[in-house]
Design a protein around this motif. Structure first.
Motif, PDB file in Angstrom:
ATOM      1  N   VAL A 153       0.784  -1.059   0.376  1.00 22.60           N
ATOM      2  CA  VAL A 153       0.014  -0.281   0.475  1.00 22.60           C
ATOM      3  C   VAL A 153       0.826   0.882  -0.322  1.00 22.60           C
ATOM      4  N   ASN A 154       0.529   2.279  -0.647  1.00 22.23           N
ATOM      5  CA  ASN A 154       1.782   2.993  -1.358  1.00 22.23           C
ATOM      6  C   ASN A 154       0.162   4.930  -1.103  1.00 22.23           C
ATOM      7  N   GLY A 155       0.613   5.740  -0.487  1.00 19.51           N
ATOM      8  CA  GLY A 155      -0.389   6.714  -1.112  1.00 19.51           C
ATOM      9  C   GLY A 155      -0.502   7.611   0.780  1.00 19.51           C
ATOM     10  N   ALA A 156      -0.974   8.477   1.130  1.00 24.40           N
ATOM     11  CA  ALA A 156      -1.715   9.425   2.229  1.00 24.40           C
ATOM     12  C   ALA A 156      -3.285   9.655   2.543  1.00 24.40           C
ATOM     13  N   LYS A 157      -3.121   9.644   3.453  1.00 26.38           N
ATOM     14  CA  LYS A 157      -5.072  10.017   4.033  1.00 26.38           C
ATOM     15  C   LYS A 157      -4.400  11.684   4.884  1.00 26.38           C
ATOM     16  N   GLN A 158      -5.444  12.340   4.526  1.00 23.48           N
ATOM     17  CA  GLN A 158      -4.799  13.801   4.827  1.00 23.48           C
ATOM     18  C   GLN A 158      -6.673  14.365   4.605  1.00 23.48           C
ATOM     19  N   PRO A 159      -7.291  14.502   5.973  1.00 25.14           N
ATOM     20  CA  PRO A 159      -6.917  15.107   7.266  1.00 25.14           C
ATOM     21  C   PRO A 159      -7.274  13.404   7.739  1.00 25.14           C
ATOM     22  N   CYS A 160      -6.556  13.153   9.354  1.00 23.42           N
ATOM     23  CA  CYS A 160      -7.627  11.791   8.853  1.00 23.42           C
ATOM     24  C   CYS A 160      -7.323  11.597  10.931  1.00 23.42           C
ATOM     25  N   SER A 161      -8.538  11.554  11.352  1.00 25.08           N
ATOM     26  CA  SER A 161      -8.858  12.192  12.078  1.00 25.08           C
ATOM     27  C   SER A 161      -8.484  11.035  13.378  1.00 25.08           C
ATOM     28  N   LEU A 162      -7.746  10.888  15.044  1.00 24.37           N
ATOM     29  CA  LEU A 162      -7.341   9.911  15.547  1.00 24.37           C
ATOM     30  C   LEU A 162      -5.888   9.091  15.181  1.00 24.37           C
ATOM     31  N   SER A 163      -5.013  10.375  14.665  1.00 25.53           N
ATOM     32  CA  SER A 163      -4.044  10.125  13.389  1.00 25.53           C
ATOM     33  C   SER A 163      -3.061   9.583  14.627  1.00 25.53           C
ATOM     34  N   ARG A 164      -3.073   9.750  16.056  1.00 28.21           N
ATOM     35  CA  ARG A 164      -1.873  10.087  16.961  1.00 28.21           C
ATOM     36  C   ARG A 164      -2.693   8.614  17.605  1.00 28.21           C
ATOM     37  N   ALA A 165      -4.011   8.461  17.823  1.00 29.12           N
ATOM     38  CA  ALA A 165      -4.742   7.931  18.872  1.00 29.12           C
ATOM     39  C   ALA A 165      -4.532   6.608  18.650  1.00 29.12           C
ATOM     40  N   MET A 166      -4.656   6.927  16.977  1.00 26.56           N
ATOM     41  CA  MET A 166      -4.932   5.422  16.547  1.00 26.56           C
ATOM     42  C   MET A 166      -4.387   4.054  16.239  1.00 26.56           C
ATOM     43  N   ASP A 167      -5.200   2.746  16.796  1.00 28.47           N
ATOM     44  CA  ASP A 167      -4.931   1.220  16.620  1.00 28.47           C
ATOM     45  C   ASP A 167      -5.481   0.752  15.204  1.00 28.47           C
ATOM     46  N   LEU A 168      -5.899   1.218  14.861  1.00 28.38           N
ATOM     47  CA  LEU A 168      -5.887   0.043  12.871  1.00 28.38           C
ATOM     48  C   LEU A 168      -6.088   1.172  13.123  1.00 28.38           C
TER      49      LEU A 168
END
Length: 382
Positions: A153-168
């Motif tokens: 997998v390649n690319g970027a997701k933005q904005p991505c909420s919970l980016s620092r707390a996410m487990d999945l």
């Protein structure tokens, strides 16, 4: 205020002590980039709100869910928005789990084991947005290339909420199906896999505690058993994966911003500013917005599904969006210039509510599809 009391009571029923813990923190600290509200939410069993009881969750129905979300968001708009991203993904995935051939055993185990969403408070970041103007979220630019042991997998997701707390990270991707056609898939990506990094993205202080930054994926290897494919029967229609996601997202995100607006209206009523007629008009517009969301939730709870459910939630969302714009303008005006100058809260809440308009799908992007649907044609959002 009656509607907010109902919402807070519902939130307290599902998350005892959560609102008190949030209220102990001043709003400006609650909404700051380094806020602890996400972890406070995790500690009060927030992630399991929509998880079915057989997987250890609270199994809230649509009506209770929108009420709990409204009560939560009245206390912390950032947490309200961030938790929407988690909840709509959870609801979507567990709706697929009810169909034995839609989720693999590995996917069910990841979501519902001892260390699952309800059991250990796993948080799911929703990677649909990619920060591209006029983007169709059903045609992601993030790609998944088939390799021997799964997908690269390649690319970027933005904005991505919970980016620092996410487990999945649950990320939509474009891939090539075995028959050669391009397809949409949803990947369940453990946040600790090599190749994932989080970069700053969210610059505004509004909703900063939602942790909506940029998640970059570079040659991330995802096992094939963690890939959920879109169904191929009708490539022009929303399938079960997308339908469940759209319906829950629009319900919950609209309710979240209605909660933020409710706090402003509550302050107007508490201070007695304006005439009784002014206050009644303000309260009536807010009540209309709440009734639209709760009405859609009730119809879905009674069995409305598919295109009809998506259309109902979109109609409610855009109408509420217009109502809330007027509500916050009037509420801020009635609270007065000194209320605006002397308090962080008034300006912040009024600004936060405006962000409802920025969530997908934009009104213009689905206008033609809604017109066709109202004329009796299928709802085509892809």
């Amino acid at each position: 205020m009656r509607s907010l009391a109902i919402a807070r009571h519902t939130c307290e029923d599902y998350h005892p002590g959560l609102l008190a813990a949030l209220d102990a923190i001043p709003l400006d600290k609650r909404e700051a980039p380094d806020s602890d509200v996400v972890e406070i939410y995790r500690a009060h069993r927030g992630p399991g709100l929509l998880v079915p009881t057989e997987y250890g969750g609270a199994a809230a129905g649509p009506l209770d869910a929108v009420r709990a979300q409204r009560g939560l968001s009245a206390a912390s708009p950032s947490l309200g928005v961030a938790s929407v991203m988690h909840h709509f993904t959870v609801a979507m995935l567990f709706s697929l789990a009810a169909n034995a051939d839609r989720l693999t055993p590995a996917q069910v185990k990841l979501l519902s084991g001892v260390a699952g969403v309800a059991g250990d408070g796993l948080l799911l970041a929703s990677g649909w947005a990619e920060g591209r103007t006029d983007q169709n979220i059903l045609t992601p630019s993030v790609t998944a290339q088939r390799v021997d042991d799964g997908y690269l997998v390649n690319g970027a997701k933005q904005p991505c909420s919970l980016s620092r707390a996410m487990d999945l990270l649950t990320a939509s991707v474009t891939l090539t199906e075995p028959d050669g056609r391009p397809g949409l898939a949803l990947l369940l990506i453990p946040a600790n896999l090599p190749g994932i990094r989080v970069e700053p993205f969210w610059s505004t202080p509004i909703l900063a505690a939602a942790q909506s930054d940029r998640v970059v994926l570079t040659d991330v290897r995802v096992p094939a058993e963690l890939v959920i494919h879109s169904t191929p029967e009708d490539q022009d229609r929303l399938d079960d994966l997308q339908t469940a996601g759209f319906t829950w997202f629009e319900l919950l995100v609209t309710s979240a911003y209605t909660g933020a607006a409710s706090t402003l209206v509550e302050r107007v009523l508490a201070t007695g500013r304006g005439t009784p007629g002014d206050r009644a008009e303000l309260g009536t517009r807010l009540a209309a917005a709440i009734d639209l969301v709760e009405g859609a939730a009730r119809t879905i709870e009674c069995g409305l599904a598919g295109d009809e459910a998506v259309a109902a939630t979109l109609v409610a969302r855009y109408t509420v969006q217009d109502l809330l714009s007027g509500v916050v303008d009037t509420a801020a005006e009635m609270l007065g210039g000194m209320g605006f100058i002397k308090s962080f809260d008034v300006a912040y809440l009024a600004s936060a509510v405006r962000a409802l308009a920025f969530h997908p799908p934009s009104r213009g992007s689905v206008a033609g599809a809604l017109v066709d649907y109202l004329e009796g044609k299928p709802l085509v959002l892809s």
